[in-house]
Write an enzyme that holds these catalytic residues in place. Structure first.
Site, PDB file in Angstrom:
ATOM      1  N   HIS A  50     -11.950  37.634  13.653  1.00 63.63           N
ATOM      2  CA  HIS A  50     -11.731  36.951  14.931  1.00 63.63           C
ATOM      3  C   HIS A  50     -11.214  35.527  14.697  1.00 63.63           C
ATOM      4  O   HIS A  50     -11.346  34.986  13.602  1.00 63.63           O
ATOM      5  CB  HIS A  50     -13.057  36.779  15.688  1.00 63.63           C
ATOM      6  N   TYR A  51     -10.688  34.920  15.743  1.00 63.47           N
ATOM      7  CA  TYR A  51     -10.620  33.461  15.777  1.00 63.47           C
ATOM      8  C   TYR A  51     -11.482  32.969  16.932  1.00 63.47           C
ATOM      9  O   TYR A  51     -11.768  33.713  17.879  1.00 63.47           O
ATOM     10  CB  TYR A  51      -9.201  32.915  15.849  1.00 63.47           C
ATOM     11  N   THR A  52     -11.923  31.712  16.848  1.00 67.24           N
ATOM     12  CA  THR A  52     -12.881  31.197  17.827  1.00 67.24           C
ATOM     13  C   THR A  52     -12.220  30.658  19.094  1.00 67.24           C
ATOM     14  O   THR A  52     -12.873  30.551  20.126  1.00 67.24           O
ATOM     15  CB  THR A  52     -13.702  30.059  17.215  1.00 67.24           C
ATOM     16  N   GLU A 119     -15.871  35.082  12.206  1.00 70.18           N
ATOM     17  CA  GLU A 119     -15.139  34.190  13.106  1.00 70.18           C
ATOM     18  C   GLU A 119     -14.485  33.073  12.293  1.00 70.18           C
ATOM     19  O   GLU A 119     -15.128  32.459  11.436  1.00 70.18           O
ATOM     20  CB  GLU A 119     -16.088  33.579  14.143  1.00 70.18           C
ATOM     21  N   ASP A 176      -6.938  37.993  19.226  1.00 71.29           N
ATOM     22  CA  ASP A 176      -7.291  37.421  17.926  1.00 71.29           C
ATOM     23  C   ASP A 176      -7.397  38.467  16.815  1.00 71.29           C
ATOM     24  O   ASP A 176      -7.734  39.610  17.091  1.00 71.29           O
ATOM     25  CB  ASP A 176      -8.589  36.602  18.028  1.00 71.29           C
TER      26      ASP A 176
END
Length: 276
Positions: A50-52, A119, A176
């Site tokens: 993921h990205y945050t 993340e 993401d």
């Protein structure tokens, strides 16, 4: 005299067992773990990246609140301690974290139940003149991610096709980690799936890369590989599935249109990793 010797002998035997390999002393009782069942399987089968979409402090606050969680959080520029980069583990791998949400991959739903989530601190995308512009990832962040991901993959023997983007398992809701995430670079290090270029060329069979192909046939290939493709998807939803696949495997152009190169990549992946 003999009456008092027997309890002492039993106590001595029990004490010896407690120190024996495969006998665990848990205070009020002991557990024998020397015979393990064959029909036992690890909980973890999938690794989700993921990205945050936020800065580190805000991301850490969100991921340690009541509504969402992830097993790991990696800063954009990981600080160092003792010459080694530091990452944050927020949930033990043995426990379920709420990072994938409503999701589907390779026939399975509830991907939170069977995955580890990582993340990455990253701003995500911003809208510029109606176009999504994604933020890049730093080299130090990707370097430590590679080490962590490799450890997790080895620990649970995760199939390359099960190292996925959040957008792969939830294409209708998520983008993401986006098209700038270096999937090809990581696959070269044994992390995740990537098609062989010669097999993509074989399936392309001389067609122009962006030559239109039948959308329904392409979506059938994507479903066979692992994506959720329901028969009642709208035009926009079908496009989202194709876009998610392209961001992962053909990031140079992720317009969501069914074209020959996207089809060839899907065929090459199915040949290499099989269908879900």
């Amino acid at each position: 005299m003999k009456r008092f010797c027997w309890p002492l002998i039993v106590a001595a035997l029990l004490a010896g067992c407690a120190g024996e390999k495969g006998i665990l002393d848990r205070g009020d009782y002991q557990v024998d773990v020397r015979r393990q069942a064959q029909a036992a399987y690890p909980r973890v089968k999938v690794l989700v990246i993921h990205y945050t979409a936020d800065d580190f402090d805000s991301s850490l606050a969100t991921l340690t609140d009541r509504n969402v969680s992830s097993h790991y959080l990696i800063p954009a520029i990981p600080p160092e301690k003792g010459g080694k980069p530091v990452i944050w583990q927020l949930v033990p791998e043995r426990d379920l974290a709420w990072h994938a949400g409503i999701s589907y991959w390779r026939g399975a739903t509830r991907i939170n139940d069977t995955s580890v989530g990582i993340e990455l601190e990253n701003r995500g995308w911003r809208n510029v003149a109606g176009q999504k512009h994604f933020a890049p990832f730093s080299a130090p962040q990707i370097a430590v991610l590679a080490k962590l991901a490799r450890d997790i993959i080895q620990r649970y023997q995760i199939n390359p096709a099960n190292v996925v983007a959040h957008s792969d398992v939830a294409p209708q809701r998520k983008d993401d980690p986006g098209p700038l995430f270096p999937w090809r670079q990581l696959a070269a290090q044994g992390i995740g799936a990537w098609p062989n270029s010669d097999r993509v060329a074989f399936y392309l069979a001389g067609r122009a890369p962006y030559e239109p192909v039948d959308e329904a046939e392409l979506l059938t290939l994507l479903h066979r590989y692992g994506y959720e493709v329901k028969p009642d998807l709208t035009d926009a939803q079908r496009k989202r599935v194709i876009t998610a696949f392209q961001m992962h495997f053909r990031p140079a152009r992720y317009d969501g249109l069914a074209d020959a190169e996207t089809e060839a990549i899907a065929q090459a992946l199915l040949e290499k990793y099989g269908q879900g």
